[in-house]
Each structure stands twice: as structure tokens, then as C-alpha cells.
Design an enzyme around this catalytic site. Sequence first.
Site, short mmCIF file in Angstrom:
data_model
loop_
_atom_site.label_atom_id
_atom_site.label_comp_id
_atom_site.label_asym_id
_atom_site.label_seq_id
_atom_site.Cartn_x
_atom_site.Cartn_y
_atom_site.Cartn_z
N LYS A 136 0.88 -1.18 0.00
CA LYS A 136 0.00 0.00 0.00
C LYS A 136 0.91 1.23 0.00
O LYS A 136 1.43 1.65 1.02
CB LYS A 136 -0.88 -0.01 1.26
CG LYS A 136 -2.23 0.66 1.12
CD LYS A 136 -2.18 2.13 0.77
CE LYS A 136 -1.94 3.01 1.97
NZ LYS A 136 -1.68 4.42 1.63
N GLY A 188 6.89 5.01 7.97
CA GLY A 188 6.11 6.25 8.02
C GLY A 188 6.37 7.00 9.30
O GLY A 188 7.42 6.84 9.93
N SER A 189 5.39 7.79 9.69
CA SER A 189 5.57 8.66 10.85
C SER A 189 5.15 7.96 12.14
O SER A 189 4.41 6.97 12.12
CB SER A 189 4.70 9.91 10.66
OG SER A 189 3.34 9.50 10.59
N GLU A 193 9.32 1.29 10.87
CA GLU A 193 10.47 2.07 10.42
C GLU A 193 10.03 3.52 10.36
O GLU A 193 9.33 3.93 9.42
CB GLU A 193 10.93 1.55 9.05
CG GLU A 193 11.45 0.13 9.18
CD GLU A 193 11.71 -0.58 7.87
OE1 GLU A 193 11.22 -0.11 6.83
OE2 GLU A 193 12.38 -1.62 7.90
N CYS A 195 14.64 9.56 5.94
CA CYS A 195 14.54 9.27 7.38
C CYS A 195 15.90 9.39 8.04
O CYS A 195 16.02 9.81 9.17
CB CYS A 195 13.97 7.87 7.58
SG CYS A 195 14.91 6.61 6.70
N GLU A 221 11.15 16.37 13.76
CA GLU A 221 11.64 16.01 12.42
C GLU A 221 11.09 17.02 11.40
O GLU A 221 9.88 17.12 11.21
CB GLU A 221 11.17 14.59 12.06
CG GLU A 221 11.79 14.07 10.78
CD GLU A 221 11.26 12.70 10.37
OE1 GLU A 221 10.06 12.44 10.54
OE2 GLU A 221 12.07 11.91 9.85
P1 NAD Z 1 2.83 8.80 7.05
O1 NAD Z 1 2.90 8.19 8.40
O2 NAD Z 1 2.03 10.01 6.87
O3 NAD Z 1 2.30 7.75 5.97
C1 NAD Z 1 2.97 6.51 5.77
C2 NAD Z 1 1.99 5.51 5.19
O4 NAD Z 1 1.02 5.17 6.18
C3 NAD Z 1 1.19 6.01 3.98
O5 NAD Z 1 1.10 4.95 3.02
C4 NAD Z 1 -0.17 6.29 4.56
O6 NAD Z 1 -1.21 6.17 3.61
C5 NAD Z 1 -0.27 5.19 5.61
N1 NAD Z 1 -1.22 5.43 6.69
C6 NAD Z 1 -1.57 6.60 7.27
N2 NAD Z 1 -2.47 6.38 8.25
C7 NAD Z 1 -2.68 5.04 8.31
C8 NAD Z 1 -3.50 4.20 9.12
N3 NAD Z 1 -4.29 4.69 10.08
N4 NAD Z 1 -3.46 2.87 8.90
C9 NAD Z 1 -2.68 2.35 7.93
N5 NAD Z 1 -1.90 3.09 7.12
C10 NAD Z 1 -1.89 4.43 7.32
O7 NAD Z 1 4.37 9.03 6.65
P2 NAD Z 1 4.91 9.76 5.37
O8 NAD Z 1 4.70 11.22 5.59
O9 NAD Z 1 4.40 9.11 4.14
O10 NAD Z 1 6.46 9.42 5.44
C11 NAD Z 1 7.39 10.21 6.06
C12 NAD Z 1 7.83 9.59 7.35
O11 NAD Z 1 8.38 8.29 7.10
C13 NAD Z 1 8.94 10.38 8.00
O12 NAD Z 1 8.73 10.44 9.40
C14 NAD Z 1 10.18 9.54 7.69
O13 NAD Z 1 11.25 9.74 8.59
C15 NAD Z 1 9.63 8.16 7.76
N6 NAD Z 1 10.51 7.22 7.05
C16 NAD Z 1 11.20 6.29 7.77
C17 NAD Z 1 12.07 5.40 7.13
C18 NAD Z 1 12.85 4.37 7.91
O14 NAD Z 1 13.41 3.46 7.30
N7 NAD Z 1 12.91 4.45 9.22
C19 NAD Z 1 12.23 5.47 5.74
C20 NAD Z 1 11.50 6.43 5.02
C21 NAD Z 1 10.64 7.31 5.70
#
Ligand code: NAD
Length: 491
Positions: free
Chosen positions: A181, A233-234, A255, A290, A398
Site C-alpha cells: 500500500k 512512516g511517521s 520504520e 529518514c 523532524e
Molecule cells: P505517514 O505516516 O504520513 O504515511 C505513511 C503511510 O502510512 C502512507 O502509506 C499512509 O497512507 C499510511 N497510513 C496513514 N495512516 C494510516 C492508518 N491509520 N493505517 C494504515 N496506514 C496508514 O508518513 P509519510 O509522511 O508518508 O512518510 C514520512 C515519514 O516516514 C517520516 O517520518 C520519515 O522519517 C519516515 N521514514 C522512515 C524510514 C525508515 O526506514 N525508518 C524510511 C523512510 C521514511
Amino acid sequence: MIIAKDLKKFLNIINGNLVPASTGEYMDSIDPATGHVWGTIPCSTIQDAEEAVESAKAAFEKWSTMPASERAVYLRKIGDLITQHGEELSELETRDNGWVVRETKYGLIPSLASFWYDAAAGATEVGSKGNTVQLGPSGVGYTLREPLGVVVGILPWNAPLSTFTFKAAVALAAGNTVIIKPSELGSVSSLRFGELINEILPPGTLNVISGIGRDVGDILVSHQDVSKISVTGSGQTAKAIAQSTASNPKPMILELGGKSPNIVFADADLDKAAQGVTNGIFSGNAGQLCAAGSRILIQKPIYDEMIIKMKEVIAQTIKLGDPLNPESSMGPIANSTQYEKICAYIELGKDEGGETIIGGRYGGSVLLPEQPQFSDGYWVEPTLIHVNSNTLRICQEEIFGPVATVIPFDTEEEALAIANESSLGLVAGVWTTNLSRAHRMMRKLESGTVWVNTYFRIGPELPFGGTKGSGFGSDSILEYTREKTCYIDIG
Ligand code: NAD
């Protein structure tokens, strides 16, 4: 909103078919360099999520019982396919999230192919091997490595093809079937990559559906037929997922974000360090990584010299511009929400008493005035803000963009205290020629990875994951298996 004449339409991949969302609804995909719509992606619903799970569940029997060596053949073909379609995939990634093509084409694509080949090797070496144990004259025991079932990979917008690969390659190698997804803000490259993989894998083995996270993502992660989730994600999304899976708990890999220190000691090779800390934040996707080194700590005796050297590196190596132009080394911010957030942090830095030592400007018409096609795009200048306290919000939250704080320090103990004074713990960088110091720092820094005299070394050879608020677990074959214990009485 301006819409491109050559609007591209992308589809979900469910059960081996290319399909629109069941409602027929689409969402816009925006080119961040221009701010204009250039593609559409399916706005999937509960029904689509249910179909994806059903399809992955039905495909599991065949895929999981296939000898690992046969699965490896499929994975190697995917590695070949990435290279064959490297130009197209890298351009889609660049167009959709602004990561400069010179990095997506020449760095990303070859590295992703190596992840698929490595997963293929691991399918037979790691993914299918258990242990045998002698239990006296009348018994024997052994463990079986088994896949888990249907695995869901939730991707962020900043690195779609990488996170797709990190999750899918190892989950498939271990014998699981997969649903990816991608983020609603960056789905295009994942949908197309899924379409290409679909020509290789048996139907249903890998499904890709786009949609809003809190709707379709939530249905997928909380579904009772899903056995494991890997989320990039976040922290906010991680909390929402933990809540919605609370009544049906399942293993997950998280992650999450980082606020990583990149620490330069006076005994470092300063030219190398200046290059390393600058590249650690001003990446080809404008610091939206990240692992970005967004807190630069510099020992006081070399502070002024380092700032001069970093300014030189920025002047000589960073060229902000059209991400599809191979000459550009830094592109736009990937979407308007993130752009607004970064601009607000730059202003907050001033309010908090930070001193902008480099950059600080934003806006297409300000930064690229001679290229009017980019005036509505999401452009931010490489920005360094000098601060004297690590407790400011710009040091603790961040920002996720081309903005770093620069903090002077006196002693090794002080550097450690500042580095560890964070709720996040993803990576850390240390620049020193003192071997004892390097080892001390590696032990004491609270982060999942520590790089010494280098930065951004990520590959299939070593795990990559966080600690503290940056998450737990890392995408590896063993994390996508369970170990079953077997006893036999032979007496
Ligand atoms: P986000 O948390 O807004 O979204 C990430 C994903 O989660 C998206 O696909 C979104 O549609 C999905 N999502 C949102 N709410 C959800 C829910 N309730 N249930 C299931 N899925 C849901 O993050 P973003 O803004 O897309 O990404 C940026 C973040 O990701 C930053 O904090 C970054 O540091 C982190 N990141 C971490 C790594 C790592 O390896 N640690 C790598 C890349 C990015």
C-alpha cells in the site's frame, strides 16, 4: 489546478489483474517540480482492500510450498526486470516525488536490483533452514522455518521504490504473499513496478493498491487474514496502527522518523567531514530521508573552519533545479503539505532565535526565477541554522527537508549528551580519526545505525532499523518467518 496534457492513468494490481478502484474513483498525482497534476491513481476502498487480502491469501498455498530455490528464480528475474526498466522506473520516481534523476537512475535502480538478488540468495540460505537438536537416545528435535502468510507493506511517499523493495523482496523470499500500500502522495512508481512484477509472479502473490491511509491502509493492517505488517512512516501513523490492531495483535516492523546527529570532532579529516555532513542533509530528494543528518554537531575549535568548508561544498556541488535534468543535484519538496511544513519550520527557527547561516529562502519564483514552469512547484533552498541549544523545537522535531541545525560543542561527553537528547534514534554519524573515540561513540550513541567517517551506507549486507521513537525491527528474511518446534520420539 493545472492538468498536464499527457495525463497518465495508473491502476491497482489485484490477483494478477490491472484494475481501477471498485468505485471507479481516482486521486490526482502532482508533479512537485511544477505543482501540476500529471497522473491519476486509484482511490481504493474497503472492497478493494478485501479483494487484495483474498487474492494474497489464495496465492499463499502455492507460493509458500514452492521450493525456496524456485522462489529464488522468480526474485532474480525481478532484479533483472528492475535493470531492464530502470530508465522508466527512475523517471517515474523522479516525476512523482522530485528525487533527482541522476540519483534515481544511477544510484537507486542498481542498488534495488542488488536487494532482489540478495533476497533470492537468502531464500535458500536463510529463509528455509531450521536447526536440528539431539535429544538423547530416544528423541530428536528440529525447527522448521515457515512463512507467516499474508504480509502488508505500508510505504511512505519519500522513498517509494526503495521501501517497496526492502519489504517485498524479503517477505516473498521467505514464502509469504504480499500486499503493498503505497502512500497516496507517491504511488505512481509502486503501481507501475507492481504491474511489471505481475508479469513474472503467479497471480495474487504480490498485490499493490493505492488509497488513503486511514481508510484502505487501516483496513489492510487490521484485517484478520493479515499475519504481519511492515510500516515505514511517521510515529503518528504507527500509533494509529497500533490502536487499530490492538484487538487483533500481530507482529509488526516499524520504520519511523529520525532527527539524526552528525558529529564532527576537531581531529577529523575536515574536508571529508564537510563533504559528508553536507551530503548527509542536502540529498537528491532535498533532505526528505529518514536517515538525514539533520542535527550537525561541530566541536568548537574547528567550528568556523567547518562552516567555511561546508559553504564551499554547497556552492560547488549543490545545484537546485529540474529533477529530470541530470545536471541537477537537488530537487523540489515532494508535496505541498510537506513544503508548507518545512517553510513553517524555517520561520520557527528565526522565532526561536536560530541564525540562518546558509539559505532560508523558498518558492519556485524566488529560487528559479528564470524557469517560470517551476514557479508553482515546491522549492526550498539548502538551509543551515546555527543554534546554541538542542532543546529548541527545530532541534527536537523532524523537519524532513533540506534544513539542518548546526550546534557547537566542547567535549565528547557533551556531544554524546546532545546527540542522545532526542526522542528518536534512527542513525548517527561520527567524524574522527581517533579509533578509541570512534568505538566509544558507536557503543554510546542511542541509534539503530552508527556511521563513522561515512554516511548513508545502507545495503542488503547489514540490517537497517531504529531504536527509541524511530521504531523497531528491520526488513530481513528471518523477520518474515516463524520457527516451528518439532519433537519426535524414536524410542
Ligand atoms: P505517514 O505516516 O504520513 O504515511 C505513511 C503511510 O502510512 C502512507 O502509506 C499512509 O497512507 C499510511 N497510513 C496513514 N495512516 C494510516 C492508518 N491509520 N493505517 C494504515 N496506514 C496508514 O508518513 P509519510 O509522511 O508518508 O512518510 C514520512 C515519514 O516516514 C517520516 O517520518 C520519515 O522519517 C519516515 N521514514 C522512515 C524510514 C525508515 O526506514 N525508518 C524510511 C523512510 C521514511
